[in-house]
Design a protein around this motif. Structure first.
Motif, PDB file in Angstrom:
ATOM      1  N   PRO A   9       0.865  -1.185   0.000  1.00  0.00           N
ATOM      2  CA  PRO A   9       0.000   0.000   0.000  1.00  0.00           C
ATOM      3  C   PRO A   9       0.898   1.230   0.000  1.00  0.00           C
ATOM      4  N   ILE A  10       0.395   2.332  -0.500  1.00  0.00           N
ATOM      5  CA  ILE A  10       1.166   3.568  -0.303  1.00  0.00           C
ATOM      6  C   ILE A  10       0.653   4.136   1.018  1.00  0.00           C
ATOM      7  N   TYR A  11       1.580   4.389   1.925  1.00  0.00           N
ATOM      8  CA  TYR A  11       1.201   4.718   3.302  1.00  0.00           C
ATOM      9  C   TYR A  11       0.890   6.201   3.449  1.00  0.00           C
ATOM     10  N   TYR A  12       0.016   6.511   4.414  1.00  0.00           N
ATOM     11  CA  TYR A  12      -0.281   7.918   4.711  1.00  0.00           C
ATOM     12  C   TYR A  12       0.884   8.526   5.478  1.00  0.00           C
ATOM     13  N   PRO A  13       1.441   9.614   4.980  1.00  0.00           N
ATOM     14  CA  PRO A  13       2.475  10.269   5.794  1.00  0.00           C
ATOM     15  C   PRO A  13       1.825  11.213   6.809  1.00  0.00           C
ATOM     16  N   LEU A  17       5.986   6.090  10.281  1.00  0.00           N
ATOM     17  CA  LEU A  17       5.441   4.736  10.160  1.00  0.00           C
ATOM     18  C   LEU A  17       5.852   3.890  11.364  1.00  0.00           C
ATOM     19  N   HIS A  18       5.089   2.840  11.617  1.00  0.00           N
ATOM     20  CA  HIS A  18       5.404   1.972  12.753  1.00  0.00           C
ATOM     21  C   HIS A  18       5.707   0.554  12.267  1.00  0.00           C
ATOM     22  N   ILE A  19       5.870  -0.350  13.219  1.00  0.00           N
ATOM     23  CA  ILE A  19       6.310  -1.705  12.885  1.00  0.00           C
ATOM     24  C   ILE A  19       5.289  -2.450  12.007  1.00  0.00           C
ATOM     25  N   GLY A  20       4.001  -2.048  12.095  1.00  0.00           N
ATOM     26  CA  GLY A  20       2.975  -2.664  11.248  1.00  0.00           C
ATOM     27  C   GLY A  20       3.232  -2.361   9.771  1.00  0.00           C
ATOM     28  N   HIS A  21       3.580  -1.110   9.481  1.00  0.00           N
ATOM     29  CA  HIS A  21       3.901  -0.754   8.092  1.00  0.00           C
ATOM     30  C   HIS A  21       5.172  -1.484   7.646  1.00  0.00           C
ATOM     31  N   ALA A  22       6.118  -1.575   8.578  1.00  0.00           N
ATOM     32  CA  ALA A  22       7.374  -2.254   8.242  1.00  0.00           C
ATOM     33  C   ALA A  22       7.089  -3.720   7.919  1.00  0.00           C
ATOM     34  N   TYR A  23       6.118  -4.298   8.624  1.00  0.00           N
ATOM     35  CA  TYR A  23       5.777  -5.702   8.378  1.00  0.00           C
ATOM     36  C   TYR A  23       5.403  -5.926   6.908  1.00  0.00           C
ATOM     37  N   THR A  24       4.435  -5.164   6.408  1.00  0.00           N
ATOM     38  CA  THR A  24       4.013  -5.340   5.010  1.00  0.00           C
ATOM     39  C   THR A  24       5.205  -5.148   4.069  1.00  0.00           C
ATOM     40  N   THR A  25       5.986  -4.115   4.338  1.00  0.00           N
ATOM     41  CA  THR A  25       7.050  -3.762   3.405  1.00  0.00           C
ATOM     42  C   THR A  25       8.162  -4.814   3.423  1.00  0.00           C
ATOM     43  N   THR A  48       3.889   6.754  -0.981  1.00  0.00           N
ATOM     44  CA  THR A  48       3.089   7.458   0.030  1.00  0.00           C
ATOM     45  C   THR A  48       1.848   8.094  -0.577  1.00  0.00           C
ATOM     46  N   ASP A  49       0.797   8.103   0.234  1.00  0.00           N
ATOM     47  CA  ASP A  49      -0.542   8.541  -0.145  1.00  0.00           C
ATOM     48  C   ASP A  49      -0.758   9.866   0.588  1.00  0.00           C
ATOM     49  N   GLU A  50      -0.524  10.974  -0.116  1.00  0.00           N
ATOM     50  CA  GLU A  50      -0.265  12.213   0.604  1.00  0.00           C
ATOM     51  C   GLU A  50      -1.420  13.209   0.672  1.00  0.00           C
ATOM     52  N   VAL A 256      -1.544  -6.079   0.775  1.00  0.00           N
ATOM     53  CA  VAL A 256      -2.172  -5.022   1.593  1.00  0.00           C
ATOM     54  C   VAL A 256      -2.615  -5.598   2.928  1.00  0.00           C
ATOM     55  N   GLY A 257      -2.874  -4.724   3.900  1.00  0.00           N
ATOM     56  CA  GLY A 257      -3.462  -5.172   5.157  1.00  0.00           C
ATOM     57  C   GLY A 257      -4.929  -5.498   4.933  1.00  0.00           C
ATOM     58  N   LYS A 258      -5.484  -6.329   5.813  1.00  0.00           N
ATOM     59  CA  LYS A 258      -6.845  -6.820   5.557  1.00  0.00           C
ATOM     60  C   LYS A 258      -7.896  -5.704   5.544  1.00  0.00           C
ATOM     61  N   GLU A 259      -7.605  -4.571   6.233  1.00  0.00           N
ATOM     62  CA  GLU A 259      -8.620  -3.513   6.329  1.00  0.00           C
ATOM     63  C   GLU A 259      -8.809  -2.759   5.020  1.00  0.00           C
ATOM     64  N   ILE A 260      -7.878  -2.918   4.082  1.00  0.00           N
ATOM     65  CA  ILE A 260      -8.048  -2.174   2.820  1.00  0.00           C
ATOM     66  C   ILE A 260      -8.224  -3.098   1.610  1.00  0.00           C
ATOM     67  N   VAL A 261      -8.545  -4.361   1.908  1.00  0.00           N
ATOM     68  CA  VAL A 261      -8.834  -5.305   0.820  1.00  0.00           C
ATOM     69  C   VAL A 261     -10.032  -4.807   0.016  1.00  0.00           C
ATOM     70  N   GLY A 285      -4.648  -9.951   1.327  1.00  0.00           N
ATOM     71  CA  GLY A 285      -4.905  -9.135   2.525  1.00  0.00           C
ATOM     72  C   GLY A 285      -4.335  -9.831   3.741  1.00  0.00           C
ATOM     73  N   HIS A 286      -3.186  -9.362   4.215  1.00  0.00           N
ATOM     74  CA  HIS A 286      -2.587 -10.036   5.373  1.00  0.00           C
ATOM     75  C   HIS A 286      -3.201  -9.524   6.671  1.00  0.00           C
ATOM     76  N   GLY A 287      -2.958 -10.283   7.727  1.00  0.00           N
ATOM     77  CA  GLY A 287      -3.510  -9.921   9.040  1.00  0.00           C
ATOM     78  C   GLY A 287      -2.705  -8.805   9.681  1.00  0.00           C
ATOM     79  N   TRP A 288      -3.110  -8.426  10.879  1.00  0.00           N
ATOM     80  CA  TRP A 288      -2.449  -7.323  11.576  1.00  0.00           C
ATOM     81  C   TRP A 288      -1.475  -7.817  12.629  1.00  0.00           C
ATOM     82  N   LEU A 289      -0.546  -6.969  12.874  1.00  0.00           N
ATOM     83  CA  LEU A 289       0.351  -7.152  13.999  1.00  0.00           C
ATOM     84  C   LEU A 289      -0.333  -6.446  15.161  1.00  0.00           C
ATOM     85  N   VAL A 290      -0.701  -7.195  16.175  1.00  0.00           N
ATOM     86  CA  VAL A 290      -1.465  -6.558  17.254  1.00  0.00           C
ATOM     87  C   VAL A 290      -0.742  -6.657  18.587  1.00  0.00           C
TER      88      VAL A 290
HETATM   89  O1  ME8 Z   1      -4.368   2.590   4.364  1.00  0.00           O
HETATM   90  N1  ME8 Z   1      -0.191  -4.720  11.203  1.00  0.00           N
HETATM   91  O2  ME8 Z   1      -2.377   3.747   4.496  1.00  0.00           O
HETATM   92  P1  ME8 Z   1      -1.897   3.434   5.987  1.00  0.00           P
HETATM   93  C1  ME8 Z   1       0.072  -5.045   9.926  1.00  0.00           C
HETATM   94  N2  ME8 Z   1      -2.965   5.094   2.365  1.00  0.00           N
HETATM   95  N3  ME8 Z   1       0.083  -4.154   8.921  1.00  0.00           N
HETATM   96  C2  ME8 Z   1      -0.157  -2.879   9.221  1.00  0.00           C
HETATM   97  C3  ME8 Z   1      -0.450  -2.461  10.539  1.00  0.00           C
HETATM   98  C4  ME8 Z   1      -0.452  -3.460  11.558  1.00  0.00           C
HETATM   99  N4  ME8 Z   1      -0.677  -3.176  12.823  1.00  0.00           N
HETATM  100  N5  ME8 Z   1      -0.644  -1.151  10.512  1.00  0.00           N
HETATM  101  C5  ME8 Z   1      -0.480  -0.741   9.228  1.00  0.00           C
HETATM  102  C6  ME8 Z   1      -3.550   3.381   3.908  1.00  0.00           C
HETATM  103  N6  ME8 Z   1      -0.182  -1.779   8.445  1.00  0.00           N
HETATM  104  C7  ME8 Z   1      -3.730   3.947   2.522  1.00  0.00           C
HETATM  105  C8  ME8 Z   1      -3.353   2.897   1.515  1.00  0.00           C
HETATM  106  S1  ME8 Z   1      -3.081   2.024  -0.996  1.00  0.00           S
HETATM  107  C9  ME8 Z   1      -3.586   2.498  -2.506  1.00  0.00           C
HETATM  108  C10 ME8 Z   1      -3.563   3.296   0.080  1.00  0.00           C
HETATM  109  C11 ME8 Z   1       0.097  -1.747   6.999  1.00  0.00           C
HETATM  110  O3  ME8 Z   1      -0.747   4.343   6.227  1.00  0.00           O
HETATM  111  C12 ME8 Z   1      -0.893  -2.611   6.227  1.00  0.00           C
HETATM  112  O4  ME8 Z   1      -0.322  -2.941   4.996  1.00  0.00           O
HETATM  113  O5  ME8 Z   1      -3.039   3.485   6.915  1.00  0.00           O
HETATM  114  C13 ME8 Z   1      -2.035  -1.653   6.020  1.00  0.00           C
HETATM  115  O6  ME8 Z   1      -2.901  -2.019   4.984  1.00  0.00           O
HETATM  116  C14 ME8 Z   1      -1.294  -0.377   5.700  1.00  0.00           C
HETATM  117  O7  ME8 Z   1      -0.113  -0.429   6.538  1.00  0.00           O
HETATM  118  C15 ME8 Z   1      -2.115   0.849   6.005  1.00  0.00           C
HETATM  119  O8  ME8 Z   1      -1.305   1.975   5.873  1.00  0.00           O
END
Ligand code: ME8
Length: 646
Positions: A9-13, A17-25, A48-50, A256-261, A285-290
């Motif tokens: 996913p392109i992440y929101y700046p 970012l935290h370890i959850g974003h690092a997980y996907t990447t 990044t999704d800006e 992607v994370g499961k919340e944005i499938v 759509g992978h699961g979350w790191l909780v």
């Molecule tokens: O949703 N465990 O960006 P976002 C695992 N900009 N993965 C996690 C996580 C966690 N606790 N927290 C975040 C957006 N992620 C949009 C995306 S794409 C066209 C636009 C990872 O910054 C996971 O991949 O909120 C999740 O889907 C993504 O970060 C959400 O990043």
């Protein structure tokens, strides 16, 4: 050799970012590195999704312009991926001109085509998720994704005709079982979103301006998800410069994370259909790191900073933990104690120790020179054949996106090699002059096992494989070794001088008691998880809740055929309620394909899909077997497919 276009996913700046974003990447990085090693033409995109209301508000709160605000965070993100040695080929920012041009083109094209029209929006909006919701979709009046308050929005808007494409999308999803993975997410999309009917989507906003302008109506900015999803093709130059686009599109995997499938499997494919472009091959759509306190989020104040962890434990330890600990597809618990446990057991005790023991013995018994093996005996052959089986299993797991399982297979070689040393007892052989050849064979087998492990670890760890390689004294750099050749037993030349160095993974000592307070929460977390595991282990019994996790369903066999090249497997197309699935079953020696068609059987409907002989299987049928008899389990009378079995 194929091509492999993989995206995160392109992440929101909006924050660092935290370890959850690092997980996907990191998972995407491991897959990209693997595909490069097997010779695929890889394109790995992140970014990044800006734009959007959330970022605009965050910038206002910080008292800076949105552009200054995002530039600052995006710099940190670049630094973060450098620290993780992420091997992306491109990094797209939605504020770049190349992206804005593509989005404006898409918007205008869809408008001209009649798929976007102007109307009035009145409804609910979750700003943190940048998502529109209907009253019916809310959970207790809150956003069903993040549980936060939604806002009432009323404004003139452009709408995208999702409804026009709903049937085509449903058909596509049904006929492409691999498109949405895991299967549970596919079912969720069908049942929660497609079946209730798709409403047209509001795709522009007028109440703020941090976004891409609608080219023919500048008071509107493009809805941030239409903007963001387009990154996967704007980064390939669509539509203006099609060289990369023609080479890499369609994407092989959107991770992607499961919340944005939902955005990736409903809105995105429909945008592509409207543009007459092929759809991505797979969305996973992978699961979350909780944490025990729930999903990590800045607003809860419970995020884990990956940079702190790298500084404290080292890069490969963190990469290993992320890739190994979390079963791909399911949620995984993060705790620092579990991380330390992994480092101390798998990395320090098993891998680090294997290297240390091997090199120490080679130094002691053959003057530091890797000896030539003599004739292999049964014990050695067991190690070799296990290593070969593991190589096959690693390849299979990577194809199924089971990164954690792939690592587990590699570490099987490590444990087997450690056990082998105890069994072969080189120290005893060294005392017997007539056992010299045997000693050499054993030492070679140890070194060669380690070398194979180094080759196999390359997609996952970025420093350790080369360290092992160098300590083994191999001159040719690991990066230059052909992956397939490197995986062949016997590649290691004898006669080279090993170079034992520092331990690759020093043990992490217990935290000092005075620091322990801070860790209290984390300890509690890991204990809860471990107790749960221990109870299961001790008793060998499962609770009714465990059983309820298995979704057993009656399925009707629609078609059946043999799997080419296998005398054991049948490929069945079954109907489970309204859904169709493909199941591969090892029953070909007991049933002819025509015996199965039309029958009702029982299947495990929520099993992780797997490939058998390269054929996708999305479930398992139940059968009873004894000796060489086998019978498929069937309902006693016809009940209709989809019926739950309990
Ligand atoms: O949703 N465990 O960006 P976002 C695992 N900009 N993965 C996690 C996580 C966690 N606790 N927290 C975040 C957006 N992620 C949009 C995306 S794409 C066209 C636009 C990872 O910054 C996971 O991949 O909120 C999740 O889907 C993504 O970060 C959400 O990043």
């Amino acid at each position: 050799m194929g091509k492999f276009y993989i995206t995160t996913p392109i992440y929101y700046p909006s924050d660092n970012l935290h370890i959850g974003h690092a997980y996907t990447t990191v998972v995407a990085d491991a897959l990209a590195r693997y595909h490069r090693l097997i010779g695929d033409d890889v394109r790995f995109l992140t970014g990044t999704d800006e734009h959007g209301q959330k970022i605009q508000r965050r910038a206002e709160a910080a008292g800076v312009s949105p552009q200054v605000f995002v530039d600052n965070i995006v710099n940190n993100i670049h630094e973060l991926w450098k620290r993780f040695k992420i091997s992306h080929d491109d990094f797209i920012r939605t504020t770049e001109e190349r992206h804005e041009k593509t989005v404006q083109y898409i918007f205008e094209y869809l408008y001209q085509k009649g798929d976007i029209y102007k109307s009035e929006y009145e409804g609910l909006y979750c700003t943190p998720c940048e998502a529109f919701w209907t009253e019916r979709q809310l959970k207790d009046g809150k956003c069903p994704d993040c549980g936060r308050d939604v806002e009432l929005v009323k404004e003139e808007s452009y709408f995208f005709r999702l409804s026009k494409y709903a049937d085509r999308l449903m058909e596509y999803i049904e006929s492409h079982p691999e498109f949405i993975q895991p299967v549970s997410r596919k079912n969720e999309m069908i049942n929660n979103f497609l079946k209730p009917g798709l409403e047209d989507l509001c795709v522009s906003r007028t109440t703020f301006n941090w976004g891409i302008q609608v080219p023919f109506d500048p008071k509107h900015v493009v809805y941030v998800w239409l903007d963001a999803l387009s990154n996967y093709i704007s980064a390939l130059g669509y539509p203006h410069d099609r060289e990369l686009f023609d080479r890499y599109w369609p994407a092989d995997l959107h991770l992607v994370g499961k919340e944005i499938v939902r955005f990736h499997t409903i809105i995105w494919p429909i945008i592509l259909m409207a543009l007459d472009l092929p759809l991505p091959k797979q969305v996973f759509g992978h699961g979350w790191l909780v944490l025990e306190s729930g999903k990590m989020s800045k607003s809860k104040g419970n995020v884990i900073d990956p940079v702190v962890l790298i500084d404290k434990y080292g890069l490969d330890a963190i990469r290993y933990y992320l890739l190994r600990e979390i079963p791909f597809g399911s949620d995984g618990f993060y705790s620092e104690d579990a991380l330390i446990l992994r480092i101390n057991t798998d990395l320090a005790n098993d891998l680090g120790n294997l290297l240390h023991r091997t090199l120490s013995m080679i130094e002691k018994f053959t003057g530091g020179v890797i000896p030539a093996p003599g004739t292999y005996q049964d014990l050695d052959r067991q190690v070799i054949s296990l290593a070969e089986d593991c190589i096959t299993a690693v390849k299979q797991s990577m194809e199924n996106l089971e990164v954690s399982a792939a690592l587990a297979h590699i570490f099987k070689i490590v444990s087997r090699a450690n056990k082998y040393i105890d069994e072969a007892a080189p120290w005893a052989l060294a005392k017997q002059p007539d056992q010299k050849e045997r000693l050499h064979t054993v030492l070679y087998t140890m070194a060669e096992s380690l070398r194979l492990v180094a080759v196999l670890l390359q997609p996952f760890m970025v420093e350790t494989p080369a360290k092992i390689w160098d300590q083994l004294g191999i001159q040719q750099s690991l990066a230059e070794v052909d992956f397939a050749e490197g995986m062949t037993w016997g590649w290691l030349k004898s006669g080279i001088q090993v170079k034992k160095g520092n331990p690759i993974f020093p043990r992490i000592e217990e935290e000092k008691p005075e620091n322990k307070g801070k860790e209290e929460n984390k300890v509690k977390e890991v204990k809860a998880v471990e107790e749960a595991k221990a109870v299961q282990k001790d008793e060998g019994l499962i609770s009714i809740d465990d059983f309820a996790k298995i979704d057993l369903r009656v399925a009707k066999v629609l078609e059946a055929e043999r799997v080419e090249g296998s005398d054991k497997l049948l490929k069945l197309m079954v109907e489970v309620g309204t859904e169709k699935r493909q199941i591969v079953a090892g029953i070909a020696q007991y049933y002819r394909p025509e015996d199965m068609v039309g029958k009702e059987i029982v299947v495990v409907a929520n099993l992780k899909p797997a490939k058998l002989r390269g054929v996708l299987s999305e479930g398992m049928l139940l059968a009873a077997s004894v000796d060489n008899k086998l019978t498929v389990i069937r309902p006693e009378s016809e009940i209709g497919s989809g019926a739950k079995v309990r």
